[in-house]
Design a protein around this motif. Structure first.
Motif, PDB file in Angstrom:
ATOM      1  N   GLU A  75       0.821  -1.212   0.000  1.00  0.00           N
ATOM      2  CA  GLU A  75       0.000   0.000   0.000  1.00  0.00           C
ATOM      3  C   GLU A  75       0.853   1.260   0.000  1.00  0.00           C
ATOM      4  O   GLU A  75       0.499   2.257  -0.640  1.00  0.00           O
ATOM      5  CB  GLU A  75      -0.961   0.013   1.189  1.00  0.00           C
ATOM      6  CG  GLU A  75      -1.903   1.194   1.159  1.00  0.00           C
ATOM      7  CD  GLU A  75      -3.143   0.995   2.007  1.00  0.00           C
ATOM      8  OE1 GLU A  75      -3.959   1.935   2.065  1.00  0.00           O
ATOM      9  OE2 GLU A  75      -3.297  -0.085   2.597  1.00  0.00           O
ATOM     10  N   CYS A  78       1.823   2.050  -3.456  1.00  0.00           N
ATOM     11  CA  CYS A  78       0.672   2.571  -4.204  1.00  0.00           C
ATOM     12  C   CYS A  78       0.398   4.019  -3.835  1.00  0.00           C
ATOM     13  O   CYS A  78       0.087   4.849  -4.709  1.00  0.00           O
ATOM     14  CB  CYS A  78      -0.559   1.704  -3.941  1.00  0.00           C
ATOM     15  SG  CYS A  78      -0.445   0.033  -4.623  1.00  0.00           S
ATOM     16  N   LYS A  79       0.507   4.341  -2.558  1.00  0.00           N
ATOM     17  CA  LYS A  79       0.317   5.727  -2.121  1.00  0.00           C
ATOM     18  C   LYS A  79       1.352   6.640  -2.762  1.00  0.00           C
ATOM     19  O   LYS A  79       1.034   7.753  -3.197  1.00  0.00           O
ATOM     20  CB  LYS A  79       0.413   5.806  -0.608  1.00  0.00           C
ATOM     21  CG  LYS A  79      -0.787   5.223   0.139  1.00  0.00           C
ATOM     22  CD  LYS A  79      -0.595   5.340   1.645  1.00  0.00           C
ATOM     23  CE  LYS A  79      -1.794   4.793   2.394  1.00  0.00           C
ATOM     24  NZ  LYS A  79      -1.596   4.855   3.874  1.00  0.00           N
ATOM     25  N   CYS A  97      -4.535  -0.775 -14.845  1.00  0.00           N
ATOM     26  CA  CYS A  97      -3.918  -1.754 -13.938  1.00  0.00           C
ATOM     27  C   CYS A  97      -3.518  -2.996 -14.729  1.00  0.00           C
ATOM     28  O   CYS A  97      -4.365  -3.823 -15.075  1.00  0.00           O
ATOM     29  CB  CYS A  97      -4.883  -2.115 -12.815  1.00  0.00           C
ATOM     30  SG  CYS A  97      -5.310  -0.721 -11.746  1.00  0.00           S
ATOM     31  N   ASP A 121      -4.205 -11.346  -4.107  1.00  0.00           N
ATOM     32  CA  ASP A 121      -3.828 -10.018  -3.627  1.00  0.00           C
ATOM     33  C   ASP A 121      -3.326  -9.141  -4.768  1.00  0.00           C
ATOM     34  O   ASP A 121      -3.749  -7.984  -4.904  1.00  0.00           O
ATOM     35  CB  ASP A 121      -2.747 -10.124  -2.548  1.00  0.00           C
ATOM     36  CG  ASP A 121      -2.393  -8.764  -1.970  1.00  0.00           C
ATOM     37  OD1 ASP A 121      -3.299  -8.086  -1.457  1.00  0.00           O
ATOM     38  OD2 ASP A 121      -1.217  -8.374  -2.041  1.00  0.00           O
ATOM     39  N   LYS A 125      -7.105  -7.782  -5.541  1.00  0.00           N
ATOM     40  CA  LYS A 125      -7.193  -6.766  -4.497  1.00  0.00           C
ATOM     41  C   LYS A 125      -6.383  -5.526  -4.830  1.00  0.00           C
ATOM     42  O   LYS A 125      -6.810  -4.398  -4.538  1.00  0.00           O
ATOM     43  CB  LYS A 125      -6.740  -7.350  -3.157  1.00  0.00           C
ATOM     44  CG  LYS A 125      -7.699  -8.368  -2.565  1.00  0.00           C
ATOM     45  CD  LYS A 125      -7.103  -9.050  -1.352  1.00  0.00           C
ATOM     46  CE  LYS A 125      -6.779  -8.077  -0.234  1.00  0.00           C
ATOM     47  NZ  LYS A 125      -6.216  -8.772   0.947  1.00  0.00           N
ATOM     48  N   ALA A 126      -5.210  -5.707  -5.423  1.00  0.00           N
ATOM     49  CA  ALA A 126      -4.336  -4.556  -5.695  1.00  0.00           C
ATOM     50  C   ALA A 126      -4.974  -3.532  -6.636  1.00  0.00           C
ATOM     51  O   ALA A 126      -4.887  -2.324  -6.373  1.00  0.00           O
ATOM     52  CB  ALA A 126      -2.986  -5.022  -6.239  1.00  0.00           C
ATOM     53  N   ALA A 128      -8.133  -2.852  -6.985  1.00  0.00           N
ATOM     54  CA  ALA A 128      -9.164  -2.169  -6.200  1.00  0.00           C
ATOM     55  C   ALA A 128      -8.521  -1.219  -5.194  1.00  0.00           C
ATOM     56  O   ALA A 128      -8.994  -0.094  -4.980  1.00  0.00           O
ATOM     57  CB  ALA A 128     -10.041  -3.196  -5.486  1.00  0.00           C
ATOM     58  N   ARG A 129      -7.427  -1.663  -4.588  1.00  0.00           N
ATOM     59  CA  ARG A 129      -6.724  -0.824  -3.609  1.00  0.00           C
ATOM     60  C   ARG A 129      -6.187   0.443  -4.262  1.00  0.00           C
ATOM     61  O   ARG A 129      -6.345   1.553  -3.734  1.00  0.00           O
ATOM     62  CB  ARG A 129      -5.580  -1.630  -2.996  1.00  0.00           C
ATOM     63  CG  ARG A 129      -4.742  -0.876  -1.969  1.00  0.00           C
ATOM     64  CD  ARG A 129      -3.504  -1.665  -1.582  1.00  0.00           C
ATOM     65  NE  ARG A 129      -3.828  -2.978  -1.053  1.00  0.00           N
ATOM     66  CZ  ARG A 129      -3.396  -4.117  -1.569  1.00  0.00           C
ATOM     67  NH1 ARG A 129      -2.601  -4.120  -2.634  1.00  0.00           N
ATOM     68  NH2 ARG A 129      -3.733  -5.262  -1.025  1.00  0.00           N
ATOM     69  N   LEU A 130      -5.576   0.284  -5.412  1.00  0.00           N
ATOM     70  CA  LEU A 130      -4.991   1.432  -6.097  1.00  0.00           C
ATOM     71  C   LEU A 130      -6.081   2.403  -6.563  1.00  0.00           C
ATOM     72  O   LEU A 130      -5.916   3.624  -6.460  1.00  0.00           O
ATOM     73  CB  LEU A 130      -4.160   0.961  -7.288  1.00  0.00           C
ATOM     74  CG  LEU A 130      -3.344   2.029  -8.011  1.00  0.00           C
ATOM     75  CD1 LEU A 130      -2.398   2.752  -7.049  1.00  0.00           C
ATOM     76  CD2 LEU A 130      -2.548   1.398  -9.145  1.00  0.00           C
ATOM     77  N   ARG A 132      -8.951   2.864  -5.112  1.00  0.00           N
ATOM     78  CA  ARG A 132      -9.420   3.565  -3.905  1.00  0.00           C
ATOM     79  C   ARG A 132      -8.522   4.752  -3.589  1.00  0.00           C
ATOM     80  O   ARG A 132      -9.007   5.833  -3.231  1.00  0.00           O
ATOM     81  CB  ARG A 132      -9.463   2.590  -2.726  1.00  0.00           C
ATOM     82  CG  ARG A 132      -9.733   3.256  -1.376  1.00  0.00           C
ATOM     83  CD  ARG A 132      -9.890   2.246  -0.274  1.00  0.00           C
ATOM     84  NE  ARG A 132      -8.776   1.328  -0.146  1.00  0.00           N
ATOM     85  CZ  ARG A 132      -7.631   1.617   0.481  1.00  0.00           C
ATOM     86  NH1 ARG A 132      -7.432   2.828   1.003  1.00  0.00           N
ATOM     87  NH2 ARG A 132      -6.668   0.714   0.577  1.00  0.00           N
ATOM     88  N   LEU A 133      -7.218   4.565  -3.737  1.00  0.00           N
ATOM     89  CA  LEU A 133      -6.274   5.640  -3.442  1.00  0.00           C
ATOM     90  C   LEU A 133      -6.308   6.736  -4.512  1.00  0.00           C
ATOM     91  O   LEU A 133      -6.133   7.920  -4.205  1.00  0.00           O
ATOM     92  CB  LEU A 133      -4.857   5.068  -3.338  1.00  0.00           C
ATOM     93  CG  LEU A 133      -4.604   4.113  -2.163  1.00  0.00           C
ATOM     94  CD1 LEU A 133      -3.253   3.432  -2.314  1.00  0.00           C
ATOM     95  CD2 LEU A 133      -4.681   4.853  -0.833  1.00  0.00           C
TER      96      LEU A 133
END
Length: 259
Positions: A75, A78-79, A97, A121, A125-126, A128-130, A132-133
């Motif tokens: 994370e 990604c941030k 992505c 992951d 998940k990655a 979706a995580r990216l 979100r950020l």
């Protein structure tokens, strides 16, 4: 065949594209195409030397490109990637992505917990995580687009790629779900499902001539695809030409795997 020569320079002028897994193969071809179409591209991968090489090549063409290291499973990385884009350009128009893994060729039920966790992951998940950020830097702009990269194995699974098949199928569901959630913000979410494209990542499917011939016989495609043919699809999905397309998966495989 290649779509890279299409006369579309400027169709994405001054847009900002953030692309994961983009220092070689399909990801690099996408970065190159979007940059040739006028976008400012930010490339990323896990190794600094790969990022440097990709940026140098793009800038050598006179294209607008920068990059940073990003392990999409972390994370903090990604941030950092999102922060780089927002600080440099103030916004993100396109999130593509591409990054994915497949550490197993073998039995689905024989895969360890660690293998399952890593594949799901990174591949599901990655993204979706990216997103979100990145979302706070994309919202309500009416010209933003997200593209996930799945695979034709989401429709025609290969028996030796069990958990990978599952993860790429999950991306189709993620695409549809997020297209509904983000529609009120004017953000379109679509997906690309490549077939057998000649890259280092997919060489398990084409390096052995017997494996490739079997695939071609079963699915009736006549040649390997090239990364540029995937890049053209992503350019379309980011462009105004696809302004009424969302929640869709476009297959680039040389054959049709679905109704």
């Amino acid at each position: 065949m290649s779509s890279a020569g299409a006369d579309r320079r400027g169709v994405l002028a001054d847009k900002v594209a953030l692309i994961t897994g983009s220092t070689d193969g399909i990801g690099f071809a996408i970065a190159q195409r979007l940059a040739r179409d006028g976008a400012h591209v930010i490339v990323s991968s896990r190794k600094q030397q790969n990022v440097d090489r990709a940026v140098e090549k793009l800038q050598g063409e006179g294209l607008s490109a920068s990059g940073t290291v990003c392990h999409v499973g972390k994370e903090e990385d990604c941030k950092k990637l999102v922060s780089m884009a927002s600080e440099k350009y103030g916004l993100i128009n396109f999130l593509v992505c591409v990054a994915g893994v497949n550490p197993l060729a073998g039995s689905t039920l024989g895969a360890s917990e660690e293998i399952w966790d890593k594949i799901m992951d990174i591949n599901v998940k990655a993204p979706a995580r990216l997103l979100r950020l990145a979302l706070p830097h994309m919202g309500n702009r009416k010209a933003s687009s997200v593209v996930f990269v799945s695979s034709v194995v989401a429709y025609n699974p290969e028996i030796t790629l069990g958990p990978y098949n599952v993860s790429k199928t999950a991306l189709l569901g993620l695409t549809k779900t997020l297209s509904l959630e983000l529609a009120p913000k004017g953000i379109r979410v679509n997906c690309l499902a490549p077939g057998v494209i000649k890259t280092d990542f997919s060489q398990v499917l084409w390096k052995d001539k017997n494996v490739l011939q079997d695939l071609m016989k079963r699915h009736r495609f006549t040649r390997l695809g090239c990364p540029e043919e995937c890049a053209g699809v992503v350019s379309f999905l980011c462009s105004p030409d696809s302004s009424y397309v969302t929640g869709e998966t476009i297959v680039a495989s040389g054959y049709s795997p679905r109704l």
